[in-house]
Design an enzyme around this catalytic site. Structure first.
Site, PDB file in Angstrom:
ATOM      1  N   CYS A 119       0.809  -1.221   0.000  1.00  0.00           N
ATOM      2  CA  CYS A 119       0.000   0.000   0.000  1.00  0.00           C
ATOM      3  C   CYS A 119       0.844   1.273   0.000  1.00  0.00           C
ATOM      4  O   CYS A 119       0.316   2.369  -0.191  1.00  0.00           O
ATOM      5  CB  CYS A 119      -0.968  -0.009   1.175  1.00  0.00           C
ATOM      6  SG  CYS A 119      -2.184  -1.327   1.024  1.00  0.00           S
ATOM      7  N   HIS A 259      -3.425   7.311   1.653  1.00  0.00           N
ATOM      8  CA  HIS A 259      -3.782   5.969   1.198  1.00  0.00           C
ATOM      9  C   HIS A 259      -5.149   5.605   1.768  1.00  0.00           C
ATOM     10  O   HIS A 259      -5.435   5.921   2.929  1.00  0.00           O
ATOM     11  CB  HIS A 259      -2.712   4.973   1.668  1.00  0.00           C
ATOM     12  CG  HIS A 259      -3.115   3.551   1.485  1.00  0.00           C
ATOM     13  ND1 HIS A 259      -3.482   3.046   0.260  1.00  0.00           N
ATOM     14  CD2 HIS A 259      -3.241   2.528   2.371  1.00  0.00           C
ATOM     15  CE1 HIS A 259      -3.812   1.777   0.399  1.00  0.00           C
ATOM     16  NE2 HIS A 259      -3.680   1.440   1.667  1.00  0.00           N
ATOM     17  N   ASN A 289      -9.989  -0.358  -0.823  1.00  0.00           N
ATOM     18  CA  ASN A 289      -8.530  -0.227  -0.821  1.00  0.00           C
ATOM     19  C   ASN A 289      -7.986  -0.855  -2.099  1.00  0.00           C
ATOM     20  O   ASN A 289      -8.000  -2.077  -2.245  1.00  0.00           O
ATOM     21  CB  ASN A 289      -7.965  -0.921   0.426  1.00  0.00           C
ATOM     22  CG  ASN A 289      -6.448  -0.811   0.513  1.00  0.00           C
ATOM     23  OD1 ASN A 289      -5.787  -0.401  -0.438  1.00  0.00           O
ATOM     24  ND2 ASN A 289      -5.895  -1.207   1.641  1.00  0.00           N
TER      25      ASN A 289
HETATM   26  N1  COA Z   1     -18.427  -8.262   9.105  1.00  0.00           N
HETATM   27  C1  COA Z   1     -18.994  -8.319  10.323  1.00  0.00           C
HETATM   28  N2  COA Z   1     -18.293  -8.538  11.435  1.00  0.00           N
HETATM   29  C2  COA Z   1     -16.965  -8.689  11.309  1.00  0.00           C
HETATM   30  C3  COA Z   1     -16.313  -8.626  10.086  1.00  0.00           C
HETATM   31  C4  COA Z   1     -17.095  -8.416   8.941  1.00  0.00           C
HETATM   32  N3  COA Z   1     -16.579  -8.333   7.696  1.00  0.00           N
HETATM   33  N4  COA Z   1     -14.997  -8.800  10.270  1.00  0.00           N
HETATM   34  C5  COA Z   1     -14.825  -8.957  11.582  1.00  0.00           C
HETATM   35  N5  COA Z   1     -16.004  -8.889  12.220  1.00  0.00           N
HETATM   36  C6  COA Z   1     -16.292  -9.021  13.652  1.00  0.00           C
HETATM   37  C7  COA Z   1     -15.173  -9.738  14.379  1.00  0.00           C
HETATM   38  O1  COA Z   1     -15.359 -11.132  14.310  1.00  0.00           O
HETATM   39  C8  COA Z   1     -15.321  -9.190  15.762  1.00  0.00           C
HETATM   40  O2  COA Z   1     -16.364  -9.857  16.420  1.00  0.00           O
HETATM   41  P1  COA Z   1     -16.225 -10.253  17.982  1.00  0.00           P
HETATM   42  O3  COA Z   1     -16.091  -8.929  18.699  1.00  0.00           O
HETATM   43  O4  COA Z   1     -17.484 -10.968  18.247  1.00  0.00           O
HETATM   44  O5  COA Z   1     -14.991 -11.095  18.067  1.00  0.00           O
HETATM   45  C9  COA Z   1     -15.763  -7.752  15.541  1.00  0.00           C
HETATM   46  O6  COA Z   1     -16.321  -7.715  14.238  1.00  0.00           O
HETATM   47  C10 COA Z   1     -14.637  -6.766  15.633  1.00  0.00           C
HETATM   48  O7  COA Z   1     -13.557  -7.266  14.832  1.00  0.00           O
HETATM   49  P2  COA Z   1     -12.203  -6.534  14.742  1.00  0.00           P
HETATM   50  O8  COA Z   1     -11.244  -7.355  13.938  1.00  0.00           O
HETATM   51  O9  COA Z   1     -11.807  -6.069  16.105  1.00  0.00           O
HETATM   52  O10 COA Z   1     -12.646  -5.273  13.884  1.00  0.00           O
HETATM   53  P3  COA Z   1     -11.867  -3.966  13.636  1.00  0.00           P
HETATM   54  O11 COA Z   1     -12.604  -2.845  14.186  1.00  0.00           O
HETATM   55  O12 COA Z   1     -10.408  -4.102  13.975  1.00  0.00           O
HETATM   56  O13 COA Z   1     -11.968  -3.854  12.060  1.00  0.00           O
HETATM   57  C11 COA Z   1     -10.646  -4.171  10.101  1.00  0.00           C
HETATM   58  C12 COA Z   1     -11.411  -4.841  11.225  1.00  0.00           C
HETATM   59  C13 COA Z   1     -10.020  -5.244   9.224  1.00  0.00           C
HETATM   60  C14 COA Z   1     -11.618  -3.352   9.286  1.00  0.00           C
HETATM   61  C15 COA Z   1      -9.571  -3.254  10.722  1.00  0.00           C
HETATM   62  O14 COA Z   1      -8.807  -3.970  11.647  1.00  0.00           O
HETATM   63  C16 COA Z   1      -8.652  -2.661   9.716  1.00  0.00           C
HETATM   64  O15 COA Z   1      -9.046  -1.813   8.941  1.00  0.00           O
HETATM   65  N6  COA Z   1      -7.352  -3.032   9.747  1.00  0.00           N
HETATM   66  C17 COA Z   1      -6.376  -2.464   8.886  1.00  0.00           C
HETATM   67  C18 COA Z   1      -6.632  -2.950   7.512  1.00  0.00           C
HETATM   68  C19 COA Z   1      -5.736  -2.338   6.523  1.00  0.00           C
HETATM   69  O16 COA Z   1      -5.567  -1.170   6.522  1.00  0.00           O
HETATM   70  N7  COA Z   1      -5.209  -3.202   5.641  1.00  0.00           N
HETATM   71  C20 COA Z   1      -4.524  -2.836   4.476  1.00  0.00           C
HETATM   72  C21 COA Z   1      -3.127  -2.426   4.680  1.00  0.00           C
HETATM   73  S1  COA Z   1      -2.937  -0.741   4.616  1.00  0.00           S
END
Ligand code: COA
Length: 332
Positions: A119, A259, A289
């Site tokens: 990224c 980004h 993304n």
């Molecule tokens: N739909 C619904 N629920 C989901 C889900 C989805 N697609 N993905 C995860 N969940 C659930 C999880 O299981 C968790 O449930 P629980 O509390 O019962 O265990 C809850 O939602 C929270 O999950 P969590 O992983 O803590 O969510 P988050 O707020 O961290 O968001 C991302 C997840 C992936 C969106 C976030 O971590 C993120 O954006 N990370 C960086 C990604 C990124 O930038 N990647 C590219 C590189 S730059």
């Protein structure tokens, strides 16, 4: 060292192009594929839909973006000296996608190669392009960010499949003919965290085997929370560093060009450097993304807003880990 031979030419972005495929994958479509819902995706990421390229490779996206730039700006393809394609989804692992793109657009006098920094690929690519121009060696560097993320996403994994989309954007770097252009950059990486965002197999570490295919090691995996935590702090720190050492006040920054990984990461970066909502460029809702394509697509979508002398701050974070920020004054 012969100091007289060092040319401190400033590099400027002089043209912009972009391309996204027509097919839309909406949050509602994803609801039918994995256990997720529109409200969760919108509130946690800011994404509503993404574009998906069917039956073609990343070079198709890159060629379209380059042709958009060339045709709208009357660029002679044979005048291009080099073509860089920032991508983590090359057409093939061996044979640079950039070489095929350069030949396809008629850049017959150019040399071409791929740049891989996930990224942060486009941000690193801007640094590379600006340095080539500053060296005085080349006059026209075409930088393309292109990724067909749908080719490496596991559409049964709700943690990743909701985030990514396909697209490409391109910019031309040339020697500046005024005082505006590439001003400063702060780039960093940390390989100790490489397993937090990766495709495990298909390289020399785990060559393709029956086992790697059965274990699904050929698609993207990320520890979302770890990536999120690093991205929030490092993107914001890098942007702050650029702001401070260039004596920029919040209100002097025309636009943050971040980004597009997660709206919450972008908001945290904007907050840290004291920007208002109208100073922050965002199109994550429509494309998700697109990895190396997010920054040039933002430039392409917003280019009509930019005025000569506008101060743009770029910031990115990606797999590797790789990250950084940069400062550019708009030259046309
Ligand atoms: N739909 C619904 N629920 C989901 C889900 C989805 N697609 N993905 C995860 N969940 C659930 C999880 O299981 C968790 O449930 P629980 O509390 O019962 O265990 C809850 O939602 C929270 O999950 P969590 O992983 O803590 O969510 P988050 O707020 O961290 O968001 C991302 C997840 C992936 C969106 C976030 O971590 C993120 O954006 N990370 C960086 C990604 C990124 O930038 N990647 C590219 C590189 S730059």
């Amino acid at each position: 060292m012969n100091l007289e031979k060092i040319n401190h030419t400033k590099a400027a972005i002089t043209a912009v192009g972009g391309y996204v495929p027509d097919t839309i994958l909406s949050n509602q479509d994803l609801e039918k594929m994995v256990d997720t819902n529109d409200a969760w995706i919108t509130s946690r990421t800011g994404i509503k839909e993404r574009r998906i390229l069917k039956d073609k490779a990343t070079s198709f996206l890159a060629i379209k973006a380059a042709q958009d730039l060339i045709s709208k700006n009357n660029i002679e393809p044979e005048s291009i000296d080099m073509v860089i394609v920032a991508t983590i989804t090359p057409d093939m692992n061996v044979a640079a996608t950039a070489a095929y793109v350069a030949s396809s657009i008629g850049a017959f006098n150019a040399f071409a190669y791929d740049l891989s920094a996930a990224c942060s690929g486009f941000l690193y690519g801007m640094s590379t392009s600006a340095a080539y121009i500053a060296s005085g060696k080349y006059k026209k560097v075409l930088l393309i960010g292109a990724d067909k993320m749908s080719s490496i996403v596991d559409y049964t994994d709700r943690d990743t499949c909701i985030i990514f989309g396909d697209g490409a954007g391109a910019v031309l770097f040339e020697p500046s003919i005024n005082e505006f252009g590439w001003e400063d950059e702060y780039l960093r990486s940390n390989g100790e965290e490489r397993m937090a965002l990766r495709i495990k197999a298909g390289g020399s570490l785990y060559p393709t085997s029956k086992e790697t295919v059965e274990n699904k090691w050929h698609t993207l995996f990320q520890e979302g929370k770890t990536v999120f935590k690093y991205a929030v702090s490092e993107m914001a720190n890098a942007a702050e560093k650029i702001k401070e050492r260039n004596n920029l006040k919040g209100e002097e920054i025309s636009y943050l060009v971040p980004h597009q990984a997660n709206k919450r990461i972008i908001d945290a970066t904007a907050d840290k450097i004291g920007l208002k909502e109208n100073q922050v460029l965002m199109n994550i809702a429509f494309y998700g993304n697109t990895t190396a394509a997010t920054i040039p697509l933002l430039l392409n979508d917003n280019k009509s807003k930019f005025k000569k002398g506008d101060k743009l701050v770029f910031a990115a974070f990606g797999g590797g880990f790789t990250w950084g920020a940069a400062y550019l004054t708009w030259a046309f």
